[in-house]
Design an enzyme around this catalytic site. Structure first.
Site, PDB file in Angstrom:
ATOM      1  N   PHE A   1       0.852  -1.178   0.000  1.00 14.07           N
ATOM      2  CA  PHE A   1       0.000   0.000   0.000  1.00 14.07           C
ATOM      3  C   PHE A   1       0.897   1.240   0.000  1.00 14.07           C
ATOM      4  CE2 PHE A   1      -2.813   3.102   2.112  1.00 14.07           C
ATOM      5  CZ  PHE A   1      -3.960   2.947   1.354  1.00 14.07           C
TER       6      PHE A   1
ATOM      7  N   ASP B   1       2.604  -6.071   7.519  1.00 14.26           N
ATOM      8  CA  ASP B   1       1.395  -5.262   7.629  1.00 14.26           C
ATOM      9  C   ASP B   1       0.191  -6.184   7.424  1.00 14.26           C
ATOM     10  OD1 ASP B   1      -0.775  -3.558   7.279  1.00 14.26           O
ATOM     11  OD2 ASP B   1       0.503  -1.943   6.537  1.00 14.26           O
TER      12      ASP B   1
ATOM     13  N   TYR C   1     -10.210  -0.736  11.316  1.00 17.91           N
ATOM     14  CA  TYR C   1     -11.472  -0.261  10.718  1.00 17.91           C
ATOM     15  C   TYR C   1     -11.876  -1.079   9.491  1.00 17.91           C
ATOM     16  CZ  TYR C   1      -7.847   2.288   8.157  1.00 17.91           C
ATOM     17  OH  TYR C   1      -6.727   2.603   7.455  1.00 17.91           O
ATOM     18  N   LYS C   2     -10.999  -1.966   9.017  1.00 22.52           N
ATOM     19  CA  LYS C   2     -11.345  -2.796   7.857  1.00 22.52           C
ATOM     20  C   LYS C   2     -12.102  -4.039   8.340  1.00 22.52           C
ATOM     21  CE  LYS C   2      -7.634  -0.739   5.146  1.00 22.52           C
ATOM     22  NZ  LYS C   2      -6.196  -0.724   4.859  1.00 22.52           N
TER      23      LYS C   2
ATOM     24  N   ARG D   1     -13.176  -3.984  -6.682  1.00 26.41           N
ATOM     25  CA  ARG D   1     -12.744  -4.776  -5.533  1.00 26.41           C
ATOM     26  C   ARG D   1     -13.950  -5.130  -4.661  1.00 26.41           C
ATOM     27  NH1 ARG D   1      -8.513  -2.444  -1.084  1.00 26.41           N
ATOM     28  NH2 ARG D   1     -10.280  -1.094  -0.668  1.00 26.41           N
TER      29      ARG D   1
HETATM   30  C1  LIG Z   1      -5.579   0.659   4.734  1.00 22.73           C
HETATM   31  C2  LIG Z   1      -4.105   0.616   4.763  1.00 22.73           C
HETATM   32  C3  LIG Z   1      -3.343   1.664   5.319  1.00 22.73           C
HETATM   33  C4  LIG Z   1      -3.998   2.910   5.825  1.00 22.73           C
HETATM   34  O1  LIG Z   1      -3.230   3.540   6.810  1.00 22.73           O
HETATM   35  P1  LIG Z   1      -3.920   4.576   7.804  1.00 22.73           P
HETATM   36  O2  LIG Z   1      -2.788   5.218   8.492  1.00 22.73           O
HETATM   37  O3  LIG Z   1      -4.816   3.794   8.712  1.00 22.73           O
HETATM   38  O4  LIG Z   1      -4.725   5.535   6.993  1.00 22.73           O
HETATM   39  C5  LIG Z   1      -1.975   1.498   5.383  1.00 22.73           C
HETATM   40  N1  LIG Z   1      -1.366   0.387   4.908  1.00 22.73           N
HETATM   41  C6  LIG Z   1      -2.070  -0.623   4.347  1.00 22.73           C
HETATM   42  C7  LIG Z   1      -1.372  -1.831   3.844  1.00 22.73           C
HETATM   43  C8  LIG Z   1      -3.453  -0.526   4.243  1.00 22.73           C
HETATM   44  O5  LIG Z   1      -4.154  -1.498   3.659  1.00 22.73           O
END
Ligand SMILES: *Cc1c(COP(=O)(O)O)cnc(C)c1O
Length: 397
Positions: free
Chosen positions: A113, A184, A209-210, A356
């Site tokens: 990400f 992660d 939150y996911k 998705r």
């Molecule tokens: C959703 C996601 C994020 C988002 O980071 P936030 O700091 O919570 O906004 C970061 N890394 C990955 C791999 C994600 O899927």
């Protein structure tokens, strides 16, 4: 076994909506409003500052950390909640790098990400020119691990395709080369059983939150393996990670174990919402969850492939190398997704061409998957997505 009809009843799901975006923002647990309401009116309202001691606010980050820890195979006492995932990525990476002072390379992949890569770039910029973030294709990671790599930083499940890395094998390869790992779990925690201890992971981070349904902006988590707990040096040395915050010493001394990964004041109200969600997770058998997730995903793939010939599967076909989402490609993916949402099927779009869909057995039934397939098939057959109102890009896709 888990009764998924019973867990579904614990969520607020709007009438007429088929929700296939729980991989991006989980739905509202029905108990969350009352739980947050109690924290606000009874704790904050009545206890005021006394809430920190009398309502256990200060222990929430580690108490809830242990409950998340069960879902990710962490040893008790080695997960703490707080901040956002991007911050936790920075913390884990900085600590891991400091434990390999004679090495300069962070290895990651192009399926990561962007925020994770951005945080690594920011850290490299702080540390100096001889540090390097090396980004390779996901299938080239194993071959790119060499004795210059300090830290292998990967997101286990690719946010676009759902492709899942072999955490155990890559961790072993990193260790064999003398490197540490930062995993992660953004698209893993709550998607399937993760086994951090079994995989020998060094550091792990994730959001809630996911799949974990903690609500928009819910706090993130960080895991540090027990063998590193007293050695990891916090880069974000805030007062609540200090050994004795209320001694107000002028010099920083890291707290015990995972406590040192706290930074500042915990988000008590957000943690209350997360607690309501974890009450549901406490009932869930992760093996049953995975079985149901694979069944829903396969049902969707088969249905879409049978009815929508112009959509191309972007996810691995093999369930074992997939997380709990399924993606399809189409050059007009954005407009198709907007048309789907207008018809009550909520998924999301990831540039440049990915539709998705997340599969979440806690509140999603096989009948809804069939319903989503037939609405998508109708949109594709009629080309009803090909209208100007579906091509206007919103800020959040
Ligand atoms: C959703 C996601 C994020 C988002 O980071 P936030 O700091 O919570 O906004 C970061 N890394 C990955 C791999 C994600 O899927």
């Amino acid at each position: 076994m888990t009764d998924f009809a019973a867990t579904r009843a614990l969520f607020e799901l709007p009438e007429g909506i088929i929700y296939l975006d729980g991989n991006s923002l989980g739905p509202l647990p029905r108990a969350a409003a009352a739980r947050v309401g109690r924290t606000i009116t009874e704790e904050w309202g009545q206890l005021l500052i006394r809430g920190w001691n009398q309502a256990g606010w200060m222990e929430l980050p580690t108490a809830l950390g242990d409950r998340v820890g069960r879902l990710i195979g962490a040893e008790p006492g080695h997960v703490v909640m707080g901040d956002t995932l991007s911050i936790k990525v920075y913390q884990a990476l900085a600590s891991a790098l400091a434990m390999r002072p004679d090495r300069r390379v962070i290895l990651s992949d192009s399926g990561n990400f962007p925020s994770d890569l951005y945080m690594a770039q920011g850290l490299v910029g702080m540390l100096g020119a001889d540090y390097e973030l090396r980004v390779v294709a996901p299938e080239e990671v194993a071959g790119a691990i060499d004795d210059r790599v300090a830290v292998l930083m990967l997101t286990e499940v690719d946010y676009r395709t759902g492709r899942r890395h072999d955490m155990k094998a890559l961790t072993a390869a990193a260790h064999a080369a003398g490197a540490l790992t930062v995993w992660d779990l953004a698209h893993s925690a709550g998607a399937f059983a993760v086994d951090l201890a079994g995989a020998g992971a060094d550091f792990a981070v994730g959001c809630t939150y996911k799949y974990l349904n903690g609500g928009p902006g819910a706090p993130a988590f960080i895991y540090v393996a027990p063998r590193h707990a007293e050695a990891a040096r916090p880069a974000l040395s805030g007062w609540l990670g200090h050994e004795a915050p209320f001694a107000f010493d002028l010099d920083y001394r890291p707290g015990r174990g995972i406590e040192r990964m706290r930074v500042g004041t915990p988000p008590v109200i957000a943690l209350a919402a997360l607690e309501a969600s974890l009450d549901i997770w406490d009932r869930v058998d992760m093996a049953a969850l995975r079985k149901a997730s694979v069944a829903l995903s396969e049902r969707f793939i088969a249905g879409v492939e049978a009815t929508c010939p112009t959509l191309t599967l972007a996810s691995p076909r093999e369930a074992a190398t997939r997380g709990s989402q399924v993606s399809f490609r189409h050059p007009e993916g954005y407009a198709i997704m907007q048309a789907l949402i207008a018809d009550g099927v909520i998924g999301d779009f990831r540039a440049p061409d990915i539709l998705r869909f997340g599969f979440t057995p806690l509140y999603l039934s096989p009948e809804e998957v069939d319903g989503a397939v037939s609405i998508l098939a109708r949109i594709m057959a009629s080309a009803s997505w090909d209208q100007p109102q579906f091509k206007v890009r919103s800020r959040v896709t």
